[in-house]
Design an enzyme around this catalytic site. Structure first.
Site, PDB file in Angstrom:
ATOM      1  N   ASP A 139       0.801  -1.229   0.000  1.00  0.00           N
ATOM      2  CA  ASP A 139       0.000   0.000   0.000  1.00  0.00           C
ATOM      3  C   ASP A 139       0.837   1.284   0.000  1.00  0.00           C
ATOM      4  OD1 ASP A 139      -2.946   1.206   0.768  1.00  0.00           O
ATOM      5  OD2 ASP A 139      -1.344   2.248   1.822  1.00  0.00           O
ATOM      6  N   VAL A 167      -5.147   2.499  -0.451  1.00  0.00           N
ATOM      7  CA  VAL A 167      -5.079   1.797  -1.736  1.00  0.00           C
ATOM      8  C   VAL A 167      -5.578   0.364  -1.565  1.00  0.00           C
ATOM      9  CG1 VAL A 167      -3.620   1.119  -3.670  1.00  0.00           C
ATOM     10  CG2 VAL A 167      -3.143   3.251  -2.456  1.00  0.00           C
ATOM     11  N   ASP A 168      -5.182  -0.272  -0.474  1.00  0.00           N
ATOM     12  CA  ASP A 168      -5.697  -1.605  -0.172  1.00  0.00           C
ATOM     13  C   ASP A 168      -7.207  -1.577   0.023  1.00  0.00           C
ATOM     14  OD1 ASP A 168      -3.315  -2.981  -0.298  1.00  0.00           O
ATOM     15  OD2 ASP A 168      -2.949  -2.984   1.855  1.00  0.00           O
ATOM     16  N   ILE A 169      -7.690  -0.596   0.760  1.00  0.00           N
ATOM     17  CA  ILE A 169      -9.125  -0.509   1.036  1.00  0.00           C
ATOM     18  C   ILE A 169      -9.909  -0.299  -0.249  1.00  0.00           C
ATOM     19  CG2 ILE A 169     -10.905   0.878   2.173  1.00  0.00           C
ATOM     20  CD1 ILE A 169      -8.797   1.419   4.405  1.00  0.00           C
ATOM     21  N   SER A 172      -9.897  -3.433  -2.264  1.00  0.00           N
ATOM     22  CA  SER A 172     -10.800  -4.464  -1.745  1.00  0.00           C
ATOM     23  C   SER A 172     -12.222  -4.242  -2.248  1.00  0.00           C
ATOM     24  CB  SER A 172     -10.771  -4.468  -0.211  1.00  0.00           C
ATOM     25  OG  SER A 172     -11.473  -3.365   0.340  1.00  0.00           O
TER      26      SER A 172
END
Length: 395
Positions: A139, A167-169, A172
């Site tokens: 991230d 960025v991960d969120i 997802s």
């Protein structure tokens, strides 16, 4: 209460956050999410502090509403077990380094032969194609490479990452959206497909107006701290006790804001009358506002501004967030039983439906917690066969 994905089975091989959080959303919607790890564990997120009785709180945040089994995908017997599971699955989600699944003999082409309707979603840092496809993706690195850090932070300070793995969120959520879309397409056309989610693609797509300003005008947005490049006042002001965010999105809101401040003449001043004028005279206006905002507490200003429908809100710490009356009223925290921790408090899925449930049905599972039960119920294996597979190192 009914759930939208009750008939969907997802095999989740993903680790850390973007993939697991995406499958968690689908689990919240009723999908049967089977989390698969190696017998010794695959997910390094389990090692990330802080811990509660040796359980990572980071892991707990991304893995509710799943079952967990262990399979050694490097062993031939383990692969055969995985193939059997894929026969009745709808989706395989993975976020190994590009090419890993193919090298294991578990790529989309191989799985499609076993189950022509299978959907395979691969989540990587840079995607399945391009010169950086083999680069690992984390991230903060993607925040840097994808431009987010360059527009975050104080004007005179260094580029700053966002304090959450955004960025991960975001990835997802795109993972969940893409899988739902592929399921819908399969239902319409009878075919599965492969999905390629790149964290860099997601970050670039999130640049929104910053990207548009550059692509259309060649304008390079600058770091503005808590201010906005294109709107004034749209920033944090220090009050007597704590900071308050004020967001005047149009001239009418600014005019009302001036009335609340006791300075209605500002909205008629040619230097501040329109947003374009205010952007040009940002520093002068901000200094004027600052001298008034420090005279009251943040909650006092919030009450006054709320009464006049001017968007504002105090800058809360995390403790204050979960004590906020609206957060409590929306029941954003749910307490669920856990086999080793007694009970755990988890943040609820924010989706609300009138005829569907999104409550937490299952705690974030322990490593391999459901292996024996799953192999017995789903594959019909006996306890003797399961013990043999354990001795072989296949599970």
């Amino acid at each position: 209460m009914r759930q939208a994905l009750e008939d969907i089975k997802i095999i989740d091989l993903s680790r850390v956050f973007a993939g697991p959080a995406g499958s968690m959303v689908l689990g919240d919607l009723g999908a049967d999410v089977i989390r698969v790890e190696a017998p010794q564990g695959t997910d390094s997120i389990r090692e990330w502090s802080p811990y509660v009785n040796n359980e990572s709180t980071y892991y707990l945040s991304a893995n509710r509403n799943k079952r967990a089994i262990t399979i050694n995908l490097k062993s031939e017997t383990g692969k055969k077990i995985f193939y059997e599971i894929v026969k009745t699955a709808d989706v395989v989600l993975e976020n190994f380094k590009t090419g890993t699944m193919d090298r294991l003999g578990l790529g989309y082409a191989a799985l499609q032969k076993i189950n022509p309707k299978i959907i395979m979603c691969s989540v990587t840092g840079y995607g399945q194609t391009g010169p950086f496809a083999q680069e690992p993706g984390f991230d903060p690195v993607l925040q840097a490479v994808g431009g987010l850090m360059d527009v975050t932070g104080d004007p005179d300070g260094e580029a700053t990452r966002v304090g959450l793995p955004v960025v991960d969120i975001m990835s997802s959520l795109y993972t969940a959206i893409s899988i739902l879309s592929a399921i819908r397409a399969r239902d319409l056309y009878g075919e599965g497909q492969q999905i390629d989610i790149s964290l860099l693609d997601v970050q670039v797509s999130s640049l929104a107006n910053v990207a548009s300003s550059y692509l259309m005008k060649g304008h390079l947005s600058q770091r503005m701290g808590n201010n906005h490049n294109n709107i004034v006042p749209y920033q944090v002001f220090h009050c007597k006790d704590k900071p308050l965010m004020v967001a005047c999105g149009n001239d009418n809101q600014f005019s009302t804001f001036c009335e609340v401040l006791g300075r209605p003449e500002w909205s008629k001043d040619e230097k501040f009358r329109t947003n374009a004028n205010r952007v040009e005279n940002r520093d002068e206006l901000s200094e004027k506002i600052k001298t008034i905002m420090v005279t009251k507490n943040a909650e006092e200003w919030f009450d006054l501004l709320s009464e006049k429908s001017v968007p504002s809100g105090p800058v809360n710490n995390i403790k204050e967030v979960f004590e906020h009356p609206q957060v409590k009223a929306r029941q954003m925290v749910e307490e669920v039983p856990h086999p080793t921790l007694g009970k755990v408090k988890l943040v609820r899925n924010p989706l609300r439906f009138s005829k569907m449930a999104t409550s937490v049905q299952n705690h974030p599972p322990l490593l391999g917690e459901h292996t024996i039960q799953y192999l017995q119920e789903e594959l019909g294996l006996s306890l003797e066969e399961i013990q043999r597979l354990k001795k072989e190192g296949a599970i």
